[in-house]
Design a protein around this motif. Structure first.
Motif, PDB file in Angstrom:
ATOM      1  N   UNK A   1     -83.329 -99.763  61.016  1.00 43.41           N
ATOM      2  CA  UNK A   1     -84.323 -99.871  59.932  1.00 43.41           C
ATOM      3  C   UNK A   1     -85.633 -99.191  60.322  1.00 43.41           C
ATOM      4  N   UNK A   2     -86.074 -99.436  61.554  1.00 41.79           N
ATOM      5  CA  UNK A   2     -87.329 -98.833  62.021  1.00 41.79           C
ATOM      6  C   UNK A   2     -87.208 -97.319  62.110  1.00 41.79           C
ATOM      7  N   UNK A   3     -86.061 -96.837  62.573  1.00 46.24           N
ATOM      8  CA  UNK A   3     -85.862 -95.393  62.674  1.00 46.24           C
ATOM      9  C   UNK A   3     -85.845 -94.753  61.293  1.00 46.24           C
ATOM     10  N   UNK A   4     -85.200 -95.397  60.333  1.00 44.48           N
ATOM     11  CA  UNK A   4     -85.163 -94.876  58.969  1.00 44.48           C
ATOM     12  C   UNK A   4     -86.571 -94.762  58.392  1.00 44.48           C
ATOM     13  N   UNK A   5     -87.359 -95.823  58.562  1.00 42.77           N
ATOM     14  CA  UNK A   5     -88.730 -95.819  58.049  1.00 42.77           C
ATOM     15  C   UNK A   5     -89.537 -94.684  58.666  1.00 42.77           C
ATOM     16  N   UNK A   6     -89.337 -94.475  59.952  1.00 39.24           N
ATOM     17  CA  UNK A   6     -90.069 -93.432  60.653  1.00 39.24           C
ATOM     18  C   UNK A   6     -89.655 -92.039  60.197  1.00 39.24           C
ATOM     19  N   UNK A   7     -88.333 -91.786  60.194  1.00 37.35           N
ATOM     20  CA  UNK A   7     -87.843 -90.455  59.881  1.00 37.35           C
ATOM     21  C   UNK A   7     -88.147 -90.050  58.446  1.00 37.35           C
ATOM     22  N   UNK A   8     -87.992 -90.997  57.513  1.00 35.14           N
ATOM     23  CA  UNK A   8     -88.288 -90.698  56.114  1.00 35.14           C
ATOM     24  C   UNK A   8     -89.763 -90.365  55.937  1.00 35.14           C
ATOM     25  N   UNK A   9     -90.621 -91.068  56.670  1.00 31.03           N
ATOM     26  CA  UNK A   9     -92.076 -90.885  56.572  1.00 31.03           C
ATOM     27  C   UNK A   9     -92.505 -89.573  57.212  1.00 31.03           C
ATOM     28  N   UNK A  10     -92.090 -89.373  58.450  1.00 30.83           N
ATOM     29  CA  UNK A  10     -92.511 -88.175  59.183  1.00 30.83           C
ATOM     30  C   UNK A  10     -91.924 -86.911  58.541  1.00 30.83           C
ATOM     31  N   UNK A  11     -90.737 -87.051  57.933  1.00 34.01           N
ATOM     32  CA  UNK A  11     -90.108 -85.893  57.311  1.00 34.01           C
ATOM     33  C   UNK A  11     -90.929 -85.262  56.209  1.00 34.01           C
ATOM     34  N   UNK A  12     -91.849 -86.017  55.627  1.00 34.08           N
ATOM     35  CA  UNK A  12     -92.715 -85.452  54.592  1.00 34.08           C
ATOM     36  C   UNK A  12     -93.673 -84.420  55.167  1.00 34.08           C
ATOM     37  N   UNK A  13     -93.991 -84.546  56.454  1.00 35.02           N
ATOM     38  CA  UNK A  13     -94.852 -83.580  57.151  1.00 35.02           C
ATOM     39  C   UNK A  13     -94.207 -83.257  58.496  1.00 35.02           C
ATOM     40  N   UNK A  14     -93.075 -82.537  58.471  1.00 29.35           N
ATOM     41  CA  UNK A  14     -92.322 -82.325  59.718  1.00 29.35           C
ATOM     42  C   UNK A  14     -93.100 -81.612  60.800  1.00 29.35           C
ATOM     43  N   UNK A  15     -94.153 -80.905  60.414  1.00 31.83           N
ATOM     44  CA  UNK A  15     -94.941 -80.190  61.414  1.00 31.83           C
ATOM     45  C   UNK A  15     -95.669 -81.091  62.385  1.00 31.83           C
ATOM     46  N   UNK A  16     -95.840 -82.392  62.024  1.00 29.14           N
ATOM     47  CA  UNK A  16     -96.548 -83.301  62.931  1.00 29.14           C
ATOM     48  C   UNK A  16     -95.587 -84.063  63.836  1.00 29.14           C
ATOM     49  N   UNK A  17     -94.277 -83.747  63.746  1.00 30.35           N
ATOM     50  CA  UNK A  17     -93.291 -84.475  64.543  1.00 30.35           C
ATOM     51  C   UNK A  17     -93.630 -84.430  66.038  1.00 30.35           C
ATOM     52  N   UNK A  18     -94.132 -83.288  66.489  1.00 30.17           N
ATOM     53  CA  UNK A  18     -94.421 -83.150  67.913  1.00 30.17           C
ATOM     54  C   UNK A  18     -95.576 -84.043  68.362  1.00 30.17           C
ATOM     55  N   UNK A  19     -96.346 -84.566  67.389  1.00 32.08           N
ATOM     56  CA  UNK A  19     -97.464 -85.457  67.710  1.00 32.08           C
ATOM     57  C   UNK A  19     -97.029 -86.919  67.843  1.00 32.08           C
ATOM     58  N   UNK A  20     -95.731 -87.138  67.689  1.00 31.49           N
ATOM     59  CA  UNK A  20     -95.190 -88.500  67.706  1.00 31.49           C
ATOM     60  C   UNK A  20     -95.786 -89.353  68.827  1.00 31.49           C
ATOM     61  N   UNK A  21     -95.684 -88.858  70.045  1.00 29.21           N
ATOM     62  CA  UNK A  21     -96.109 -89.641  71.208  1.00 29.21           C
ATOM     63  C   UNK A  21     -97.600 -89.963  71.156  1.00 29.21           C
ATOM     64  N   UNK A  22     -98.391 -89.012  70.647  1.00 33.26           N
ATOM     65  CA  UNK A  22     -99.841 -89.176  70.681  1.00 33.26           C
ATOM     66  C   UNK A  22    -100.367 -90.051  69.542  1.00 33.26           C
ATOM     67  N   UNK A  23     -99.703 -89.979  68.381  1.00 33.89           N
ATOM     68  CA  UNK A  23    -100.197 -90.706  67.214  1.00 33.89           C
ATOM     69  C   UNK A  23     -99.674 -92.137  67.124  1.00 33.89           C
ATOM     70  N   UNK A  24     -98.576 -92.410  67.788  1.00 34.33           N
ATOM     71  CA  UNK A  24     -97.945 -93.725  67.671  1.00 34.33           C
ATOM     72  C   UNK A  24     -98.896 -94.885  67.998  1.00 34.33           C
TER      73      UNK A  24
END
Length: 436
Positions: A148-171
């Motif tokens: 469930x948590x992964x789905x929420x994350x992937x659906x959300x981040x997918x709207x702006x895939x360019x920020x995926x690499x910021x995952x570690x820093x923004x979390x």
């Protein structure tokens, strides 16, 4: 999104701008161009977040030739003939589920949760030749929450895939909304461990992993270990949610529409009287029950598991869609929740659960042509056959063995849309049927 997008189309028409370079389309004439066989519309960057750094991923692969080659090597494993060979193991899980329901009879239960446990155990049986033991325990091991948590994350981040690499820093600042590492880390590791366990466990079952091992042994370049792990991850990640969502929807609709339930039970009774029904019923019989299949199709129409668009990219040179020219590179998508409510295709009563619409032979072909519950074309959901077999087997025996009623019949189920539209609140009072 699954509720808002249909409202927007109702207000603005067949094409609605939903982002700087993205539009939602509900015109059924666009289905073939965007999703049909031979379509040149590649998946959008939204899927890159789902693929992560994995070189092969059937669901997320955006390069059309690469996907086609990968699917050729995998799809044979998911054919209905292959699924039939696993049917007895699905029956074993369903039998245990019914036993647990009898043990919980005359009480109030969260049937929605039980159906999720059932669906997850079935995935274990058909994928790895072993149940995860969730039905027996009456609970999961924490994996469902991680999914469930992964789905929420992937659906959300997918709207702006360019920020995926910021995952570690923004979390640390915005919490688990960016915890996309779950799918590529925790859940993949879980699946990888199951793959290794299955490799070290002799089994004469024709399960999915067994089939994939054979394909890989015949041609390692066609399907390597990484690709097999990706398939297993997809099964764990999505295989139970989609089926559980549909099972919940069917149960909820039938309990809300007792005349439909009575007609389904009449069909079951007729099959008993002519000697063609005994449990566990084979899918080859159940797939031919007109009203049962109509009940399933109608639930999938009104409540498709995926609540977001299936985004694609307009090919170079642009295209005319829904009466508008869209330049190459524009992201286009169709949301099944909107398409399935097209009154010209499905009738004026599109918002009502009415299985009988699927019994009209003059309209059925056109309705199926516009049916996006499992996607379409070359990207049709590879697990469709597993899901339909399981659903077709669970619904008849559940309503044959039990009477049930919603504890709060006027209260809608709580919905959470993060790619899948999960429901909560299918709380029922369960009683054994006296003549079952």
């Amino acid at each position: 999104m699954h509720r808002v997008i249909p409202q927007l189309h109702k207000k603005y028409g067949n094409i609605v701008r939903t982002g700087p370079d993205e539009v939602s389309i509900s015109d059924v004439e666009a289905i073939r161009a965007i999703y049909g066989p031979g379509s040149k519309y590649a998946k959008s960057d939204w899927y890159s977040v789902w693929q992560g750094t994995q070189p092969t991923d059937l669901f997320a692969e955006r390069h059309i030739p690469t996907h086609a080659a990968l699917k050729r090597n995998i799809s044979r494993v998911y054919t209905m003939s292959s699924m039939t060979g696993m049917e007895k193991f699905v029956d074993n899980v369903i039998s245990l589920f019914i036993k647990r329901m009898h043990e919980n009879a005359n009480t109030v239960i969260d049937l929605g949760n039980w159906l999720q446990l059932l669906a997850f155990d079935v995935i274990g049986e058909v994928s790895f030749s072993r149940s995860f033991g969730f039905v027996e325990a009456g609970k999961d091991d924490g994996m469902l929450n991680r999914i469930d948590r992964a789905l929420a994350s992937l659906a959300w981040v997918g709207q702006l895939p360019g920020i995926y690499w910021l995952d570690h820093y923004l979390k640390p600042f915005i919490g688990t909304h960016l915890d996309a590492s779950l799918r590529h880390g925790t859940i993949r590791s879980y699946a990888e461990a199951e793959v290794k366990s299955r490799q070290g466990r002799d089994s004469d079952r024709s399960d999915i992993l067994g089939h994939l091992f054979k394909v890989s042994a015949d041609d390692p370049s066609a399907l390597d270990e990484n690709a097999i792990t990706s398939v297993a991850t997809a099964n764990v990640f999505a295989g139970s949610d989609t089926t559980a969502i549909t099972l919940r929807a069917i149960v909820y609709f039938l309990l809300q529409h007792p005349t439909c339930l009575q007609r389904l039970r009449s069909e079951m009774q007729q099959k008993k009287e002519d000697g063609s029904l005994s449990f566990p019923a084979p899918y080859s019989q159940l797939s031919a029950w007109p009203y049962l299949q109509a009940c399933i199709s109608e639930a999938l129409r009104l409540y498709p598991a995926v609540g977001m668009a299936l985004p694609r990219v307009v090919p170079e040179g642009g295209a005319e869609l829904a009466g508008h020219y869209l330049p190459g590179g524009t992201i286009v998508g169709m949301n099944a929740w909107a398409v399935h409510r097209n009154s010209q295709i499905y009738g004026a009563d599109v918002d009502w659960y009415r299985p009988e619409r699927w019994l009209d032979a003059s309209r059925k072909g056109n309705m199926e042509r516009c049916f996006l519950a499992f996607g379409g074309g070359a990207r049709l959901c590879i697990g469709k056959n597993i899901s339909l077999m399981e659903i077709s087997k669970v619904i008849p025996i559940l309503f044959d063995k039990f009477d049930m009623e919603l504890v709060t019949p006027g209260k809608p189920l709580k919905e959470t849309c993060a790619w899948f539209v999960r429901q909560e609140g299918l709380i029922v009072r369960l009683r054994p049927r006296k003549y079952a």
